[in-house]
Design an enzyme around this catalytic site. Structure first.
Site, mmCIF file in Angstrom:
data_model
loop_
_atom_site.group_PDB
_atom_site.id
_atom_site.type_symbol
_atom_site.label_atom_id
_atom_site.label_comp_id
_atom_site.label_asym_id
_atom_site.label_seq_id
_atom_site.Cartn_x
_atom_site.Cartn_y
_atom_site.Cartn_z
ATOM 1 N N HIS A 25 6.515 -20.506 -18.778
ATOM 2 C CA HIS A 25 6.286 -22.092 -18.517
ATOM 3 C C HIS A 25 4.754 -22.372 -19.162
ATOM 4 C CE1 HIS A 25 7.598 -26.445 -17.850
ATOM 5 N NE2 HIS A 25 5.838 -26.416 -17.434
ATOM 6 N N GLU A 26 3.882 -22.020 -18.451
ATOM 7 C CA GLU A 26 2.619 -21.915 -18.309
ATOM 8 C C GLU A 26 1.795 -21.094 -19.786
ATOM 9 O OE1 GLU A 26 1.270 -24.010 -16.252
ATOM 10 O OE2 GLU A 26 2.822 -24.187 -14.753
ATOM 11 N N HIS A 29 2.439 -23.717 -22.342
ATOM 12 C CA HIS A 29 1.774 -25.230 -22.525
ATOM 13 C C HIS A 29 0.326 -23.848 -23.226
ATOM 14 C CE1 HIS A 29 3.783 -27.619 -20.875
ATOM 15 N NE2 HIS A 29 3.486 -26.973 -19.262
#
Length: 217
Positions: A25-26, A29
């Site tokens: 998820h990170e 980004h």
């Protein structure tokens, strides 16, 4: 099947998909920010799948683990991804897509865990391999769906709020983002009052069943 596991086995079943869900998820980004011209995350060593670079012990492990055990929901946080929107040609549009990249990666991972579950079904005769894969598949689907849906809530600093902020005029976006200091408090209130369950129980249940169906179970 989960009830038959020892505490150590349960920890491993939960930890692997949860850490992957948060880490990817990170990184999503970071990848999207880099795509739009901001290399800040990469320069600070965050553009990596090494979970140690993203995990906050309290926010990623302790708090989510306690909440999952007592409530069935996960609220937590990783180390904030450093992003400098001044490097974007169109900051509002770029920030919206950078924010959406995280939840979108969780949806993709849910598909990945479903296909792992299908593979486990195909090798079900090899129980000592298939059983752990099945458990990881179910846990991976569950955690990624929760992370994706919760992060889409329009509560600063969750990813959904970045989308709303990008759609608002500058002044109202600034006022809206001032809620960020109260974000965790709002989420805890929603959890303790049962509002999160009302919002997500049925969507998560039906989505999870759909993904489990992809796994052939």
């Amino acid at each position: 099947m989960m009830g038959d596991l020892t505490l150590v086995q349960l920890f491993v079943v939960i930890l692997v998909p949860l850490v992957l869900a948060v880490t990817v998820h990170e990184v999503a980004h970071c990848w999207m920010a880099k795509l739009f011209g901001d290399n800040t995350a990469e320069q600070q060593g965050r553009y990596t799948l090494n979970p140690l670079m993203h995990i906050d012990l309290l926010g990623t492990i302790v708090v989510p683990g306690i909440l999952l055990y007592f409530t069935g929901f996960i609220i937590g946080w990783a180390k904030p991804v450093p992003i400098d929107s001044r490097n974007f040609k169109k900051p509002k549009e770029a920030m919206m897509l950078v924010a959406l990249a995280g939840p979108f990666s969780n949806i993709l991972m849910a598909f990945g865990w479903a296909f792992l579950g299908r593979f486990a079904v195909e090798i079900s005769q090899i129980e000592f391999v298939a059983d752990p894969l099945n458990l990881w598949s179910r846990a991976g689907i569950h955690f990624n769906l929760i992370l994706a849906l919760i992060n889409l809530l329009p509560i600063p600093p969750l990813d959904g709020s970045r989308v709303i902020s990008g759609l608002l005029p500058d002044y109202w976006a600034w006022r809206y983002n001032q809620l960020e200091r109260f974000g965790l408090i709002i989420m805890v209130i929603l959890l303790l009052t049962g509002m999160l369950n009302i919002l997500f129980d049925y969507p998560i249940y039906y989505l999870e069943q759909w993904f489990v169906g992809l796994a052939g179970r």
